[in-house]
Design an enzyme around this catalytic site. Structure first.
Site, PDB file in Angstrom:
ATOM      1  N   GLU A  32      -6.246  -7.202  65.699  1.00  0.00           N
ATOM      2  CA  GLU A  32      -7.592  -7.425  66.240  1.00  0.00           C
ATOM      3  C   GLU A  32      -8.391  -8.362  65.341  1.00  0.00           C
ATOM      4  O   GLU A  32      -9.104  -9.246  65.813  1.00  0.00           O
ATOM      5  CB  GLU A  32      -8.339  -6.088  66.372  1.00  0.00           C
ATOM      6  CG  GLU A  32      -7.716  -5.118  67.351  1.00  0.00           C
ATOM      7  CD  GLU A  32      -6.675  -4.197  66.720  1.00  0.00           C
ATOM      8  OE1 GLU A  32      -5.981  -4.620  65.757  1.00  0.00           O
ATOM      9  OE2 GLU A  32      -6.537  -3.064  67.207  1.00  0.00           O
ATOM     10  N   CYS A  82      -4.708  -6.565  60.467  1.00  0.00           N
ATOM     11  CA  CYS A  82      -4.496  -6.039  61.823  1.00  0.00           C
ATOM     12  C   CYS A  82      -4.577  -7.154  62.857  1.00  0.00           C
ATOM     13  O   CYS A  82      -5.196  -8.205  62.633  1.00  0.00           O
ATOM     14  CB  CYS A  82      -5.567  -5.012  62.161  1.00  0.00           C
ATOM     15  SG  CYS A  82      -5.480  -3.480  61.232  1.00  0.00           S
ATOM     16  N   CYS A 130     -11.265  -2.602  61.969  1.00  0.00           N
ATOM     17  CA  CYS A 130     -11.332  -3.574  63.077  1.00  0.00           C
ATOM     18  C   CYS A 130     -12.579  -3.334  63.920  1.00  0.00           C
ATOM     19  O   CYS A 130     -13.226  -4.282  64.371  1.00  0.00           O
ATOM     20  CB  CYS A 130     -10.075  -3.503  63.932  1.00  0.00           C
ATOM     21  SG  CYS A 130      -8.652  -4.246  63.097  1.00  0.00           S
ATOM     22  N   GLU A 180       1.802  -8.346  58.152  1.00  0.00           N
ATOM     23  CA  GLU A 180       1.879  -7.465  56.983  1.00  0.00           C
ATOM     24  C   GLU A 180       2.295  -8.226  55.728  1.00  0.00           C
ATOM     25  O   GLU A 180       2.662  -9.408  55.788  1.00  0.00           O
ATOM     26  CB  GLU A 180       2.844  -6.308  57.287  1.00  0.00           C
ATOM     27  CG  GLU A 180       2.330  -5.465  58.450  1.00  0.00           C
ATOM     28  CD  GLU A 180       3.151  -4.215  58.723  1.00  0.00           C
ATOM     29  OE1 GLU A 180       4.267  -4.075  58.176  1.00  0.00           O
ATOM     30  OE2 GLU A 180       2.666  -3.375  59.496  1.00  0.00           O
ATOM     31  N   CYS A 227      -8.459   0.318  64.727  1.00  0.00           N
ATOM     32  CA  CYS A 227      -8.796   1.106  63.542  1.00  0.00           C
ATOM     33  C   CYS A 227     -10.262   0.896  63.161  1.00  0.00           C
ATOM     34  O   CYS A 227     -10.939  -0.008  63.677  1.00  0.00           O
ATOM     35  CB  CYS A 227      -7.874   0.738  62.375  1.00  0.00           C
ATOM     36  SG  CYS A 227      -8.293  -0.832  61.585  1.00  0.00           S
ATOM     37  N   ASN A 258      -0.563  -8.250  64.236  1.00  0.00           N
ATOM     38  CA  ASN A 258      -0.670  -7.801  62.841  1.00  0.00           C
ATOM     39  C   ASN A 258       0.323  -8.549  61.959  1.00  0.00           C
ATOM     40  O   ASN A 258       1.443  -8.842  62.369  1.00  0.00           O
ATOM     41  CB  ASN A 258      -0.515  -6.278  62.714  1.00  0.00           C
ATOM     42  CG  ASN A 258       0.724  -5.706  63.369  1.00  0.00           C
ATOM     43  OD1 ASN A 258       1.168  -6.183  64.403  1.00  0.00           O
ATOM     44  ND2 ASN A 258       1.284  -4.680  62.770  1.00  0.00           N
TER      45      ASN A 258
END
Ligand code: THU
Length: 160
Positions: free
Chosen positions: A75, A73, A115, A64, A112, A62
């Site tokens: 993934e 993210c 994703c 940010e 999530c 990830n």
């Protein structure tokens, strides 16, 4: 009115030690990738590793941003890089490991919703299921035979 029930079957392993060698290796790459997460805001590091059918492994973590929604993210970082670098390769397996910098993450952390939708696109594109394995920093590992198992009623391009 009819009622429908939607169910999913997942496999739960007690620890990474219970996995076959190839999945254990892939999960270790996800754990390693976690170290490269840029997560100064959430302090939550996630790593992902993809096994492709051309023998390549793609990793992601990830990333940010001070403008929070601009981050991405692990993934999706991995799956978009895979699509960009090896557009013809099929993704066979994805391993995910997540670890908080504030507490011990000892339960499996699933991808999530965004994703799941992104991974679903590639599963549909390649017409072959992607096995998903996810865990925290330690403890149980959950396996799903496909992304579709994790996202009932997924939105796909058949309606466009
Ligand atoms: N995160 C992931 O990398 N993957 C997920 O499936 C859930 C959340 C990241 C995004 C953000 O950087 C941090 O974890 C906290 O939400």
């Amino acid at each position: 009115m009819n009622e429908i029930t939607i169910g999913t079957t997942l496999q739960v392993y007690d620890s990474i030690e219970e996995l076959s060698t190839d999945i254990k290796d892939l999960m270790n790459k996800a754990i390693e990738a976690r170290e490269n997460a840029y997560a100064p805001y959430s302090k939550f590091n996630v790593g992902a590793a993809l096994q492709l059918d051309n023998n390549e492994v793609i990793i992601g973590s990830n990333q940010e941003n001070a403008s929070y929604p601009s981050g991405l993210c692990a993934e999706r970082t991995a799956i978009y890089y895979s699509g960009a670098k090896y557009p013809k390769a099929k993704i066979l397996k994805m391993a995910i490991s997540a670890s908080s910098q504030n507490q011990v993450t000892d339960k499996p952390i699933p991808p999530c919703g965004s994703c799941r939708q992104a991974i679903a696109e590639y599963e549909i594109k390649q017409k072959q299921p992607i096995e998903i394995y996810f865990m925290g920093a330690k403890g149980k590992v959950v396996k799903s035979e496909s992304l579709a198992n994790l996202l009932p009623l997924l939105f796909d391009n058949s309606v466009l």
